[in-house]
Write an enzyme that holds these catalytic residues in place. Structure first.
Site, PDB file in Angstrom:
ATOM      1  N   SER A  62      21.254  55.147  27.556  1.00 29.27           N
ATOM      2  CA  SER A  62      20.834  54.106  26.619  1.00 29.27           C
ATOM      3  C   SER A  62      21.908  53.814  25.578  1.00 29.27           C
ATOM      4  O   SER A  62      22.827  54.603  25.349  1.00 29.27           O
ATOM      5  CB  SER A  62      19.552  54.523  25.893  1.00 29.27           C
ATOM      6  OG  SER A  62      18.615  55.003  26.799  1.00 29.27           O
ATOM      7  N   GLN A  63      21.715  52.674  24.934  1.00 26.85           N
ATOM      8  CA  GLN A  63      22.583  52.235  23.840  1.00 26.85           C
ATOM      9  C   GLN A  63      22.402  53.210  22.664  1.00 26.85           C
ATOM     10  O   GLN A  63      21.271  53.562  22.335  1.00 26.85           O
ATOM     11  CB  GLN A  63      22.035  50.870  23.446  1.00 26.85           C
ATOM     12  CG  GLN A  63      22.900  49.989  22.662  1.00 26.85           C
ATOM     13  CD  GLN A  63      22.199  48.639  22.494  1.00 26.85           C
ATOM     14  OE1 GLN A  63      21.309  48.268  23.294  1.00 26.85           O
ATOM     15  NE2 GLN A  63      22.589  47.920  21.481  1.00 26.85           N
TER      16      GLN A  63
END
Ligand code: SAH
Length: 215
Positions: A62-63
């Site tokens: 994920s970011q």
């Protein structure tokens, strides 16, 4: 991979500017190097940019700002027992390991479990217990949990997981169709039921039932 002081400062600045302000979460994110969780390839150079990146088995890490915001929304305390569904690279679990007493992290792809386990060992993150399983059933043997974080999108907050929350416990989960924008939901279990907060829009890979085909 070693981060330069400047890269580290920019990384923390980007997190703050996207709303990650909790000091425990920021220091956890400062102490864990995202570069360790991106294995080889061209993407390792982009480890400190605020974007999701591909990992093995067609999944994504994920970011960083989303990892920070989810960790913050989970309000993890130092005595908490946490369940993560969707180990992926292991990055989110590593951040949680700095905030909680113990983190159980469940993943359906054997290869991802193996690689993340090796990394947790190498980084001496001994309070993380990685498990190969279908996390949509939670982890009945270890339930109930103080906190549950789901890092794959479900169509509804999974009932089996909600039932594994303690009273006063919190679950953070992306909800919606996997090919659309989803809502990040925080569910708090009260004496009488569940309270829901809609936090922001996010985009995650889907929660899939059963084990991955690499097992
Ligand atoms: N938290 C991860 C990113 C997760 S990507 C990180 O920090 O890198 C979502 C992960 O959820 C994928 O690895 C996918 O294989 C896993 N997943 C999807 N459905 C699952 C299920 N039912 N049980 C366990 N893991 C699941």
């Amino acid at each position: 991979m070693i981060r330069s002081a400047e890269e580290k400062m920019q990384f923390l600045f980007a997190l703050r500017s996207k709303g990650v302000t909790d000091s425990r979460v920021l220091s956890a994110m400062e102490s864990i190097d995202r570069g360790d969780f991106i294995r080889g390839g061209v993407f390792v150079q982009r480890a400190y940019e605020d974007m999701p990146l591909p990992i093995a088995c067609g999944q994504t890490i994920s970011q960083p700002s989303v990892v920070g915001l989810m960790s913050q929304a989970l309000r993890v305390g130092p005595r908490d027992k946490v369940l993560e569904v969707g180990t992926g690279s292991g990055y989110q679990a590593a951040i949680l390991s700095k905030l909680a007493r113990r983190v159980y992290t469940v993943e359906r792809h054997k290869r991802l479990v193996k690689e993340a386990s090796e990394l947790f060992h190498k980084l001496d993150l001994s309070n993380i217990i990685p498990i190969l399983a279908d996390g949509s059933h939670g982890l009945p043997d270890q339930a109930p949990f103080d906190r549950i974080i789901v890092t794959a999108a479900a169509e509804d907050p999974p009932g089996t997981l909600l039932a594994q929350l303690k009273i006063g416990g919190i679950m953070v989960v992306p909800v919606g169709q996997s090919d659309a924008v989803q809502s990040l939901i925080r569910v708090t279990r009260t004496e009488d039921g569940y309270e829901y907060d809609d936090l922001r829009s996010v985009r995650f890979v889907p929660l899939v039932e059963g084990l991955g085909r690499d097992t």
